[in-house]
Design an enzyme around this catalytic site. Structure first.
Site, PDB file in Angstrom:
ATOM      1  N   SER A   1       0.834  -1.205   0.000  1.00 43.32           N
ATOM      2  CA  SER A   1       0.000   0.000   0.000  1.00 43.32           C
ATOM      3  C   SER A   1       0.867   1.254   0.000  1.00 43.32           C
ATOM      4  CB  SER A   1      -0.953  -0.037   1.195  1.00 43.32           C
ATOM      5  OG  SER A   1      -1.861   1.041   1.150  1.00 43.32           O
TER       6      SER A   1
ATOM      7  N   ASP B   1      -3.412   6.399  -3.220  1.00 40.11           N
ATOM      8  CA  ASP B   1      -2.301   5.820  -2.480  1.00 40.11           C
ATOM      9  C   ASP B   1      -1.582   4.793  -3.352  1.00 40.11           C
ATOM     10  OD1 ASP B   1      -4.224   3.819  -2.431  1.00 40.11           O
ATOM     11  OD2 ASP B   1      -3.923   3.306  -0.320  1.00 40.11           O
TER      12      ASP B   1
ATOM     13  N   ASP C   1      -1.332   1.499  -3.755  1.00 43.51           N
ATOM     14  CA  ASP C   1      -2.037   0.427  -4.463  1.00 43.51           C
ATOM     15  C   ASP C   1      -3.370   0.903  -5.022  1.00 43.51           C
ATOM     16  OD1 ASP C   1      -3.056   0.651  -1.872  1.00 43.51           O
ATOM     17  OD2 ASP C   1      -3.605  -1.460  -1.752  1.00 43.51           O
TER      18      ASP C   1
ATOM     19  N   ASP D   1      -6.214   1.861  -3.952  1.00 47.48           N
ATOM     20  CA  ASP D   1      -7.550   1.478  -3.482  1.00 47.48           C
ATOM     21  C   ASP D   1      -8.200   2.596  -2.679  1.00 47.48           C
ATOM     22  OD1 ASP D   1      -5.896   1.234  -1.261  1.00 47.48           O
ATOM     23  OD2 ASP D   1      -6.782  -0.652  -0.572  1.00 47.48           O
TER      24      ASP D   1
END
Length: 469
Positions: free
Chosen positions: A99, A255, A257, A259
């Protein structure tokens, strides 16, 4: 000795420094363990742009295939693109990402078929135990270890590993859920933070009446420009400046990743995720005939349940964390859920979180009328919040007990312990929650005006930090 997984297996995922805390050999064991715990005949696997991600992903796939599982690799993807693949293909999934963490980290987010979460109480503990047994070569043979096998055994007919691309199908699914055909032209700056937003945004936005100003779209897991963590205000500065320079209608920040999605208005001012939750809730309720359940965690603004009720919906309050939100989404049949961390969950997305779909809702809402974004969202910005304030303490339980003692006798307040301790009055509330991984207490406070919020915030902090270590 058994592998020490206590530092990398978290409540909801696997995450640690590569190769110091985990490496491809452990990733292969995690793949085998995931195959055994899920009992799946096939799985889907994807990864982000970190330098270590392809090798870890391939190792995980080998481990699962050796147990007879057919592995579909979708390659570079955002976490919500992996959830799409898990839902659309009805397969358990594994996403390799850390992440927003720094470049030396990597991790695995796991889900069952239909993007159902895997956490400590839903399979992750069993996966960890298997990996520990398989690496415990010096320990005496126990019944459990014998049952599990000293190492993951290959099957007579190993599974296959194939590759496919789901990006266009993912984009088409999201676009089918939000009507953007008739919006007015908008200029939008997007800061991908060198993360997976640079991979997904061009395809999702293709053909829309948008002038896209890309920032840091080059996929680079070393994050050369700034951390891919828009929750930290320092990482929004570049986007805010660019929005003002471009005279853009809004800015979006993803961010690492991709999501989570954060929004800034035409002035470059951040729009609270609680405000976005309220805005999207109104749109989802309208799509559902003016009724439906909306999930919000207990540190979102009071605005959210107010707006939901005003628009015919039923607000349901939950603990903080995606596993709690997703479980409540499934239990209640909720149509949407939001967290103050900018995770947004949709029934039409298998109850999983997707910041991209929330971003499309913001674009549709803004482009469907003539007002500026700051004006559009003003109706959903009714209170003053402190943001999350962390304090290091020697004894979390002791400090929470001290707050409870300080406020428990007051007739003008109510206390609840759904998640930490929430203290509420007519015009204000605050919540104190312990961190699961660090000696911290997290404070969030909100009130109808700034002076009241500051007073309540400072009162709570004085108690929390009375014995700060």
């Amino acid at each position: 000795m058994a592998a020490d997984l206590s530092q990398i297996v978290k409540a909801y995922d696997v995450r640690g420094v590569v190769p110091d805390q985990w490496d491809e050999s452990l990733a292969e064991l995690f793949g085998a363990a995931f195959a055994q715990v899920t009992g799946a005949e096939a799985i889907v696997v994807g990864h982000d742009m970190r330098p270590s991600s392809p090798g870890l992903t391939d190792a995980f796939a080998r481990g699962a295939a050796a147990r007879g599982v057919h592995v579909t690799q979708i390659g570079l993807c955002s976490t919500d693109q992996l959830y799409y693949a898990s839902g659309a293909l009805n397969l358990p999934g594994a996403m390799f990402t850390a992440s927003h963490n720094p470049a030396q980290y990597n991790g695995i987010k796991l889900c069952r078929a239909g993007a159902a979460p895997v956490g400590q109480d839903t399979g992750l503990t069993e996966i960890r135990e298997l990996v520990e047994r398989w690496t415990d070569t010096d320990a005496p043979e126990t019944t459990a270890a014998a049952d599990a096998g000293a190492a993951p055994e290959a099957v007579a007919e190993p599974g296959t590993v194939s590759r496919t691309d789901t990006l266009k199908d993912y984009a088409a699914h999201l676009r089918a859920l939000v009507d953007l055909a008739s919006i007015r032209p908008l200029k939008v700056v997007v800061d991908a933070g060198n993360g997976m937003g640079g991979h997904t945004v061009p395809t999702v936005f293709e053909g829309l009446p948008l002038t896209l100003v890309p920032m840091y779209f080059e996929l680079d897991g070393t994050f050369p420009n700034h951390e891919a963590n828009p929750l930290d205000p320092a990482n929004l500065v570049d986007l805010q400046r660019r929005v003002r320079e471009e005279g853009a209608d809004l800015g979006l920040a993803f961010d690492g990743d991709a999501d989570r999605c954060f929004v800034v208005d035409e002035r470059g001012e951040p729009v609270s995720p609680s405000v976005i939750t309220a805005l999207v809730a109104v749109r989802e309720l309208a799509r559902n005939g003016g009724k439906g359940t909306i999930i919000h965690n207990l540190i979102t603004s009071w605005t959210v349940p107010e707006v939901v009720t005003e628009n015919g919906g039923t607000p349901v309050r939950t603990r903080v964390g995606h596993s709690f939100v997703k479980a409540e989404m499934a239990r209640s049949g909720a149509i949407f859920g939001g967290e103050h961390s900018a995770h947004y969950y949709f029934k039409d997305f298998w109850n999983a979180d997707t910041g991209m779909l929330a971003a499309l809702h913001v674009l549709a809402a803004l482009g469907g009328q003539e007002a500026l974004l700051s004006s559009l969202v003003s109706a959903y910005d009714r209170y003053t919040g402190s943001g999350e304030i962390n304090s290091t303490v020697a004894d979390q339980a002791d400090r929470i007990a001290a707050i409870k003692a300080a406020y428990g006798h007051r007739e003008d307040v109510t206390l609840d312990e759904l998640d930490g301790l929430t203290v509420s009055s007519t015009d204000w509330w605050f919540n104190v929650r312990p961190s699961n991984t660090e000696p911290l207490l997290r404070l969030n406070a909100e009130a109808r005006d700034e002076p009241t919020m500051a007073k309540i915030r400072d009162e709570a902090l004085s108690i929390i930090r009375a014995r700060a270590s």
